[in-house]
Design a protein around this motif. Sequence first.
Motif, PDB file in Angstrom:
ATOM      1  N   ALA A  72       0.858  -1.186   0.000  1.00 46.15           N
ATOM      2  CA  ALA A  72       0.000   0.000   0.000  1.00 46.15           C
ATOM      3  C   ALA A  72       0.891   1.231   0.000  1.00 46.15           C
ATOM      4  CB  ALA A  72      -0.907   0.015   1.224  1.00 46.15           C
ATOM      5  N   VAL A  73       0.306   2.354  -0.374  1.00 47.56           N
ATOM      6  CA  VAL A  73       0.962   3.647  -0.193  1.00 47.56           C
ATOM      7  C   VAL A  73       0.143   4.399   0.845  1.00 47.56           C
ATOM      8  CG1 VAL A  73       1.515   5.874  -1.238  1.00 47.56           C
ATOM      9  CG2 VAL A  73       1.986   3.763  -2.485  1.00 47.56           C
ATOM     10  N   LYS A  74       0.834   4.815   1.904  1.00 43.91           N
ATOM     11  CA  LYS A  74       0.245   5.610   2.978  1.00 43.91           C
ATOM     12  C   LYS A  74       1.252   6.701   3.312  1.00 43.91           C
ATOM     13  CE  LYS A  74      -2.050   1.661   5.160  1.00 43.91           C
ATOM     14  NZ  LYS A  74      -3.410   2.143   5.308  1.00 43.91           N
ATOM     15  N   TRP A  75       0.767   7.920   3.558  1.00 45.77           N
ATOM     16  CA  TRP A  75       1.652   9.017   3.942  1.00 45.77           C
ATOM     17  C   TRP A  75       2.824   9.176   2.974  1.00 45.77           C
ATOM     18  CZ3 TRP A  75       0.214   5.309   7.682  1.00 45.77           C
ATOM     19  CH2 TRP A  75      -0.869   5.703   8.460  1.00 45.77           C
ATOM     20  N   ASN A  76       2.556   9.016   1.691  1.00 40.56           N
ATOM     21  CA  ASN A  76       3.571   9.181   0.637  1.00 40.56           C
ATOM     22  C   ASN A  76       4.753   8.235   0.800  1.00 40.56           C
ATOM     23  OD1 ASN A  76       2.240  11.336  -0.795  1.00 40.56           O
ATOM     24  ND2 ASN A  76       2.727  12.594   0.979  1.00 40.56           N
ATOM     25  N   SER A  77       4.474   7.028   1.246  1.00 42.69           N
ATOM     26  CA  SER A  77       5.502   6.006   1.391  1.00 42.69           C
ATOM     27  C   SER A  77       4.890   4.633   1.126  1.00 42.69           C
ATOM     28  CB  SER A  77       6.075   5.998   2.810  1.00 42.69           C
ATOM     29  OG  SER A  77       6.729   7.199   3.088  1.00 42.69           O
ATOM     30  N   PRO A  78       5.624   3.751   0.450  1.00 48.55           N
ATOM     31  CA  PRO A  78       5.159   2.368   0.313  1.00 48.55           C
ATOM     32  C   PRO A  78       5.271   1.622   1.650  1.00 48.55           C
ATOM     33  CG  PRO A  78       6.620   2.950  -1.476  1.00 48.55           C
ATOM     34  CD  PRO A  78       6.728   4.042  -0.444  1.00 48.55           C
ATOM     35  N   PHE A  79       4.270   0.789   1.923  1.00 47.42           N
ATOM     36  CA  PHE A  79       4.227  -0.046   3.122  1.00 47.42           C
ATOM     37  C   PHE A  79       4.043  -1.501   2.688  1.00 47.42           C
ATOM     38  CE2 PHE A  79       3.617   3.930   5.114  1.00 47.42           C
ATOM     39  CZ  PHE A  79       3.780   3.782   6.474  1.00 47.42           C
ATOM     40  N   TYR A  80       4.581  -2.429   3.498  1.00 48.13           N
ATOM     41  CA  TYR A  80       4.514  -3.854   3.189  1.00 48.13           C
ATOM     42  C   TYR A  80       4.039  -4.633   4.411  1.00 48.13           C
ATOM     43  CZ  TYR A  80       7.255  -2.447  -0.824  1.00 48.13           C
ATOM     44  OH  TYR A  80       7.665  -1.839  -1.983  1.00 48.13           O
ATOM     45  N   ALA A  81       3.197  -5.638   4.158  1.00 45.76           N
ATOM     46  CA  ALA A  81       2.651  -6.477   5.232  1.00 45.76           C
ATOM     47  C   ALA A  81       2.479  -7.897   4.717  1.00 45.76           C
ATOM     48  CB  ALA A  81       1.298  -5.941   5.701  1.00 45.76           C
ATOM     49  N   VAL A  82       2.373  -8.814   5.659  1.00 45.79           N
ATOM     50  CA  VAL A  82       1.996 -10.182   5.347  1.00 45.79           C
ATOM     51  C   VAL A  82       0.487 -10.254   5.534  1.00 45.79           C
ATOM     52  CG1 VAL A  82       2.272 -12.605   5.981  1.00 45.79           C
ATOM     53  CG2 VAL A  82       4.229 -11.060   6.087  1.00 45.79           C
ATOM     54  N   GLU A  83      -0.173 -10.988   4.701  1.00 44.26           N
ATOM     55  CA  GLU A  83      -1.632 -11.050   4.735  1.00 44.26           C
ATOM     56  C   GLU A  83      -2.163 -11.209   6.155  1.00 44.26           C
ATOM     57  OE1 GLU A  83      -5.138 -13.707   2.727  1.00 44.26           O
ATOM     58  OE2 GLU A  83      -3.214 -13.582   1.717  1.00 44.26           O
ATOM     59  N   GLN A  84      -3.098 -10.382   6.506  1.00 44.15           N
ATOM     60  CA  GLN A  84      -3.787 -10.356   7.799  1.00 44.15           C
ATOM     61  C   GLN A  84      -2.863 -10.061   8.976  1.00 44.15           C
ATOM     62  OE1 GLN A  84      -6.394 -13.695   8.278  1.00 44.15           O
ATOM     63  NE2 GLN A  84      -7.491 -13.262   6.389  1.00 44.15           N
ATOM     64  N   LYS A  85      -1.710  -9.496   8.709  1.00 40.54           N
ATOM     65  CA  LYS A  85      -0.834  -9.009   9.772  1.00 40.54           C
ATOM     66  C   LYS A  85      -0.602  -7.527   9.520  1.00 40.54           C
ATOM     67  CE  LYS A  85       2.039 -12.966  10.999  1.00 40.54           C
ATOM     68  NZ  LYS A  85       3.413 -13.455  11.065  1.00 40.54           N
ATOM     69  N   PRO A  86      -0.277  -6.767  10.527  1.00 37.89           N
ATOM     70  CA  PRO A  86       0.041  -5.357  10.311  1.00 37.89           C
ATOM     71  C   PRO A  86       1.358  -5.173   9.543  1.00 37.89           C
ATOM     72  CG  PRO A  86      -0.621  -5.756  12.571  1.00 37.89           C
ATOM     73  CD  PRO A  86      -0.411  -7.100  11.930  1.00 37.89           C
ATOM     74  N   TRP A  87       1.694  -3.943   9.236  1.00 40.99           N
ATOM     75  CA  TRP A  87       2.848  -3.585   8.417  1.00 40.99           C
ATOM     76  C   TRP A  87       4.160  -3.931   9.096  1.00 40.99           C
ATOM     77  CZ3 TRP A  87       0.729  -2.810   4.003  1.00 40.99           C
ATOM     78  CH2 TRP A  87      -0.535  -2.243   3.922  1.00 40.99           C
ATOM     79  N   PHE A  88       5.118  -4.447   8.313  1.00 36.44           N
ATOM     80  CA  PHE A  88       6.425  -4.774   8.878  1.00 36.44           C
ATOM     81  C   PHE A  88       7.538  -3.882   8.330  1.00 36.44           C
ATOM     82  CE2 PHE A  88       6.177  -7.728   5.258  1.00 36.44           C
ATOM     83  CZ  PHE A  88       7.429  -7.590   4.665  1.00 36.44           C
ATOM     84  N   LEU A  89       7.296  -3.187   7.207  1.00 38.03           N
ATOM     85  CA  LEU A  89       8.361  -2.411   6.569  1.00 38.03           C
ATOM     86  C   LEU A  89       7.759  -1.284   5.747  1.00 38.03           C
ATOM     87  CD1 LEU A  89      11.419  -3.825   4.763  1.00 38.03           C
ATOM     88  CD2 LEU A  89       9.888  -2.414   3.447  1.00 38.03           C
ATOM     89  N   SER A  90       8.523  -0.201   5.640  1.00 41.04           N
ATOM     90  CA  SER A  90       8.162   0.924   4.783  1.00 41.04           C
ATOM     91  C   SER A  90       9.452   1.577   4.315  1.00 41.04           C
ATOM     92  CB  SER A  90       7.322   1.934   5.561  1.00 41.04           C
ATOM     93  OG  SER A  90       6.998   3.031   4.743  1.00 41.04           O
ATOM     94  N   PHE A  91       9.350   2.379   3.259  1.00 38.41           N
ATOM     95  CA  PHE A  91      10.507   3.189   2.891  1.00 38.41           C
ATOM     96  C   PHE A  91      10.056   4.560   2.435  1.00 38.41           C
ATOM     97  CE2 PHE A  91       9.769   0.734  -1.042  1.00 38.41           C
ATOM     98  CZ  PHE A  91       9.788   1.715  -2.025  1.00 38.41           C
ATOM     99  N   HIS A  92      11.006   5.504   2.478  1.00 41.53           N
ATOM    100  CA  HIS A  92      10.718   6.907   2.178  1.00 41.53           C
ATOM    101  C   HIS A  92      11.960   7.505   1.519  1.00 41.53           C
ATOM    102  CE1 HIS A  92       8.149  10.419   3.003  1.00 41.53           C
ATOM    103  NE2 HIS A  92       9.276  11.089   3.130  1.00 41.53           N
ATOM    104  N   VAL A  93      11.760   8.380   0.553  1.00 40.07           N
ATOM    105  CA  VAL A  93      12.868   8.987  -0.177  1.00 40.07           C
ATOM    106  C   VAL A  93      13.273  10.311   0.472  1.00 40.07           C
ATOM    107  CG1 VAL A  93      13.517  10.011  -2.390  1.00 40.07           C
ATOM    108  CG2 VAL A  93      12.213   7.889  -2.339  1.00 40.07           C
TER     109      VAL A  93
END
Length: 151
Positions: A72-93
Amino acid sequence: MAKAVSKPKTATAKKPAKGKPRLLAGGNPQIAKGDGDVPVQAYIAAVPGWKRDVCARVDALVTAAVPNVCKAVKWNSPFYAVEQKPWFLSFHVFTKYVKVAFFQGALLKPPPPGPSKQKNVRYLDIHENAFDEAKFTRWVKQAAKLPGVRM
């Protein structure tokens, strides 16, 4: 004779070219929130210069390391999660690097080097031509197995 008074100059926001996202500080693209790969790829495509390649590589490594990763993209950053778990990683430029946030990074072995004001978050700053993909992939695999964070 009265002196002519000129209007003060006001800062105007640069409008992006039609169809292109606006770039925020550090070259971070302003992308609408959205779930799935499409907004993440739009974010990556809008990143300028060498940082686009870094973002594309981060995305590819996460996608390869974590089957069925949710994006997903939230707050102008990509976010990554495992299905049905909350986010584990994001990155920002940022201007000189791409900052990867591991939300439970303090639990990774070894933890990523960048400290945070938040107890469990650890950061990895990726600079041009300086990226240990093998170590990053090990961290991603570990992070995906840990409880993430809700955003």
